[in-house]
Design a protein around this motif. Sequence first.
Motif, short mmCIF file in Angstrom:
data_model
loop_
_atom_site.label_atom_id
_atom_site.label_comp_id
_atom_site.label_asym_id
_atom_site.label_seq_id
_atom_site.Cartn_x
_atom_site.Cartn_y
_atom_site.Cartn_z
N ASP A 155 41.82 45.17 36.49
CA ASP A 155 41.52 46.46 35.87
C ASP A 155 41.12 46.20 34.42
O ASP A 155 41.99 46.05 33.56
CB ASP A 155 42.74 47.38 35.96
N PHE A 156 39.82 46.13 34.17
CA PHE A 156 39.37 45.83 32.81
C PHE A 156 39.63 47.00 31.86
O PHE A 156 39.72 46.80 30.64
CB PHE A 156 37.89 45.45 32.82
N GLY A 157 39.77 48.20 32.39
CA GLY A 157 40.15 49.33 31.56
C GLY A 157 41.53 49.13 30.97
O GLY A 157 41.78 49.44 29.80
N ARG A 158 42.45 48.57 31.76
CA ARG A 158 43.80 48.28 31.27
C ARG A 158 43.76 47.21 30.18
O ARG A 158 44.48 47.30 29.18
CB ARG A 158 44.70 47.83 32.43
N ILE A 159 42.94 46.18 30.38
CA ILE A 159 42.83 45.11 29.38
C ILE A 159 42.47 45.69 28.01
O ILE A 159 43.03 45.30 26.98
CB ILE A 159 41.78 44.07 29.80
N ASN A 160 41.54 46.63 28.02
CA ASN A 160 41.03 47.17 26.76
C ASN A 160 41.82 48.37 26.25
O ASN A 160 41.46 48.94 25.22
CB ASN A 160 39.55 47.54 26.94
N LYS A 161 42.90 48.71 26.95
CA LYS A 161 43.69 49.85 26.51
C LYS A 161 45.17 49.52 26.43
O LYS A 161 45.79 49.63 25.37
CB LYS A 161 43.48 51.03 27.46
N ASP A 162 45.77 49.09 27.55
CA ASP A 162 47.22 48.91 27.62
C ASP A 162 47.66 47.46 27.79
O ASP A 162 48.84 47.15 27.62
CB ASP A 162 47.80 49.73 28.79
N GLY A 163 46.76 46.58 28.18
CA GLY A 163 47.16 45.22 28.49
C GLY A 163 47.43 44.39 27.26
O GLY A 163 47.12 44.80 26.13
#
Length: 405
Positions: A155-163
């Motif tokens: 989930d690249f969205g998670r990388i750039n937000k929550d990861g």
Amino acid sequence: MEQESKVKNSGGRVALVEPRQQVVLVFQGGGALGSFQAGVYQAMHEAGIEPDWIVGTSIGAINASLIAGNAPEERVEKLKEFWERVTQRSMFDEIGLWPQLSRSTKYFSALWEGVPGFFKPNPVAYQHPHYKLGPEGAAYYSVKELRKTLTELVDFGRINKDGPRLTVGAAQVKSSKMRYFDSREMPVAIEHVLASGALPPAFPAVRIEGELYWDGGILSNTPTEVIFEDNPRRNALIFAVHLWNPDGAEPETIWEVLHRHKDIQYSSRVANHIVRQKQTHRLRHVIKQLAAYLPEDIRKNPEVRELESWGCTTQMHIVRLLAPMLANDDHTKDADFSASGIRQRWQAGYENTMKAIEHAPWQAECDPLEGVILHEPPYTLSSEGDSIESVVSETAHSTHLSAAE
């Protein structure tokens, strides 16, 4: 005052990591050897130590994206699913007979057929070495399957937000300069991970912002410099995971030469980096201490403040985790996607890391002037090919490299 605990392991023993100390994972490139990294992360996860920052190249970038791009409770399962997808199977491997024959069979199978979920041959590339395939097609294999696999598992969205922070390194083809794509500075996408693993001539270059990139491992296979050069500097506990052995016997055959050459080519240069960084960080500490002796009115001088800014008091503890050699290892080991090879390396990573966490050498007292401390517990591999055992003696030590080395 007793040091505050940041994490606890599954056994309830307190694993002391200072709240102001970031936990960093550094993953090398190394193809199939990367299953060792998955075992390292599993041990950390079970001990309750989650990374704040993951730095990787090639297969290290892939593993890093699988960790950063999933919730903590899903990371180990996603790693398992990835390595299950790219496993090559044969009857020799499953029944444990003729391991050398099985490995050779897998190697040539990977060359001619590719690896499931990872890469497939590009037939056009075999027509003629001077056949124009285009900058993004000049490669022996296609990685469309890897793109599909990562799209489904990360989930690249998670990388750039929550990861956790993710940094992957790639080599710019035109300039031969290293570039790090860092989620703290920019959105990291699947193209950045694919670029970090685009090892020529096997895999095609990836175009990003108009420039072509190849595998970062051809310039820096263990990208520790990005941590040392980070700004602002922070106290850090760094798990540096190395897949290639810098030490080895003198080769006597062409086959052994090929093996030793690859180990030397891709092994870590961390020892050299550490010597330089220890010198630099010690000077930073000295600057800070000398500045404390200056009268307050002089310290307020803008020029003096500028000079003092070159000092710092941060400390970086580096825990080196080296993948062991398996029985019958040779220069084809990075293409050993067999079920037994992946299982053994994963288990070795898990056991070695659990031993390192058990001893926690970074908790020991150290010279306050030292900014970089390298810890190298001795790990050994048992003589049985199917049995990995990492042994850390009761006198496991931390190697403090001196600036004079």
